[in-house]
Design a protein around this motif. Structure first.
Motif, short mmCIF file in Angstrom:
data_model
loop_
_atom_site.label_atom_id
_atom_site.label_comp_id
_atom_site.label_asym_id
_atom_site.label_seq_id
_atom_site.Cartn_x
_atom_site.Cartn_y
_atom_site.Cartn_z
N LEU A 98 0.81 -1.21 0.00
CA LEU A 98 0.00 0.00 0.00
C LEU A 98 0.85 1.27 0.00
N THR A 99 2.14 1.10 0.15
CA THR A 99 3.05 2.25 0.24
C THR A 99 3.65 2.58 -1.12
N VAL A 100 3.65 3.85 -1.48
CA VAL A 100 4.28 4.32 -2.72
C VAL A 100 5.69 4.80 -2.40
N THR A 101 6.69 4.26 -3.10
CA THR A 101 8.08 4.61 -2.83
C THR A 101 8.75 5.34 -3.98
N ARG A 102 8.08 5.48 -5.11
CA ARG A 102 8.66 6.19 -6.25
C ARG A 102 7.54 6.86 -7.03
N TRP A 103 7.88 7.92 -7.73
CA TRP A 103 6.88 8.68 -8.48
C TRP A 103 7.60 9.63 -9.43
N GLY A 104 6.82 10.35 -10.21
CA GLY A 104 7.38 11.36 -11.11
C GLY A 104 7.63 10.86 -12.51
N SER A 105 7.83 11.81 -13.41
CA SER A 105 8.07 11.53 -14.82
C SER A 105 9.11 12.50 -15.35
N ASP A 106 9.92 12.06 -16.32
CA ASP A 106 10.94 12.93 -16.90
C ASP A 106 10.33 14.09 -17.67
N VAL A 107 9.15 13.86 -18.23
CA VAL A 107 8.45 14.91 -18.98
C VAL A 107 7.00 14.93 -18.50
N ALA A 108 6.29 16.00 -18.84
CA ALA A 108 4.88 16.09 -18.45
C ALA A 108 4.09 14.95 -19.08
N PRO A 109 3.33 14.18 -18.30
CA PRO A 109 2.55 13.07 -18.86
C PRO A 109 1.54 13.57 -19.90
#
Length: 361
Positions: free
Chosen positions: A38-49
């Motif tokens: 249930l835990t999120v450990t990573r996120w984000g994107s190199d460019v805008a989705p």
């Protein structure tokens, strides 16, 4: 227990927005969610989705409706945007306790029922119109609160086990780098074929009789390209060797792209078979491949492939045989500790699932 339609249990938030450049820092895709956590450990994107994304608020329950068989459920760690291939769910507090809600959504009781209504063949997806009418039994709110307290305590213990398992892997990596340097920036490496004999002379065409021997009669063990069973292009080998996955370019650093086999066995020919020379300890070499980032050695567009030609260009760190064997002994001891932790985690998971089953089904 009372029975409720899912639309009485959960609120499906469908608010969306078209991402801006700033949103890439708070974007969560299905690739960021780990099955069973249930835990999120990573996120984000190199460019805008690209394309509209779902708005999420901290504490929302994120559910991967596409390929739901992967059982990806997580709690949003911050306000941001979430993949349109998921659902943003919030509890109806009249019938379900907010603390119990994410535990219910991540349970096999809910997920197995949801998976059954997935539609589509290549990327089966769950539609809200079908999900909302599914019926589930729920204990009363006081019982939910009590159950949530027990289950969250178990979740904390599971997370602690997972951190220890991850720490074991990190210890091996850091010890390797301290003793021998970065495997991806080897200054004193040897050519690939100095360390290994590449076996490519054992491939045999597969026919019905061979397939029967390989699977139904199980005369010899069978290994796929990544150590798992599959059914294409096999051949029989009889040696102690390292199998290095041909598609290791899709693996990240630290992911197991190689494994050791010994004796007569079937091996899928999408695995390169490597026999270490006398100067090379097989366990040391296997650890080296697990730590090496293979992505710079692969080619292809839709499928990243490690060809034999590119594999031969990999520089191999090869200290003295004594140093290799000492490090291999360290890895064996670490693996033993890791195995014990994994066993304890497996037992805890089984107990966790049993408690949910007994209280929901």
């Amino acid at each position: 227990m009372a029975k409720y339609r899912f639309e009485q249990i959960a609120i499906n938030s469908t608010a969306k927005k078209k991402p801006t450049e700033e949103d890439r820092f708070t974007y969560l895709g299905l690739e960021h969610l780990d099955s069973g956590s249930l835990t999120v450990t990573r996120w984000g994107s190199d460019v805008a989705p690209k394309g509209e994304k779902l708005l999420m608020k901290k504490g929302d329950v994120l559910f991967g409706k596409r390929r739901a068989y992967q059982k990806k459920v997580a709690i949003a760690p911050f306000d941001g945007i979430f993949s349109a291939h998921g659902m943003v769910l919030r509890p109806n507090t009249d019938v379900i306790d907010p603390e119990f809600f994410p535990l219910f959504i991540s349970s096999d009781y809910f997920l197995d029922a949801a998976i059954k209504i997935s539609v589509g063949s290549l990327s089966p997806t769950i539609n809200w119109r079908d999900l909302k009418v599914l019926e589930f039994d729920l204990p009363d709110l006081p019982a939910q609160k009590k159950l949530a307290k027990v289950l969250w305590a178990m979740n904390e213990t599971k997370d602690a086990y997972k951190k220890l398992i991850s720490a074991t892997d990190e210890l091996i990596k850091s010890q390797f780098m301290e003793q021998f340097g970065d495997p991806n920036k080897a200054d004193n490496a040897v050519p690939f074929e100095f360390a290994f004999i590449i076996r490519d002379d054992l491939r045999k065409p597969i026919n019905d009789a061979t397939r029967s021997d390989m699977h139904e009669n199980a005369i010899y063990p069978y290994y796929g390209a990544n150590g798992q069973v599959d059914t294409i292009n096999e051949y029989l080998m009889d040696c102690t060797a390292i199998c290095l996955a041909e598609d290791c370019g899709s693996y990240g650093p630290g992911e197991a792209s190689s494994y050791i086999v010994s004796g007569k066995s079937w091996v899928n020919n999408h695995a390169h078979v490597l026999i270490p020379r006398e100067c090379c300890d097989i366990e040391f070499a296997n650890t080296f491949f697990k730590l090496l980032d293979m992505r710079e050695y692969v080619s292809g567009t839709t499928r990243l492939k490690l060809t034999q030609g590119k594999m031969k260009t990999i520089p191999v760190i090869l200290p003295s045989l004594v140093a290799q064997q000492q490090f291999a002994a360290f890895v064996r001891q670490s693996d033993k500790s890791k195995f014990e932790l994994e066993q304890a985690l497996a037992e805890l998971n089984a107990t966790y699932k049993r408690i949910i089953t007994e209280n929901l089904c």
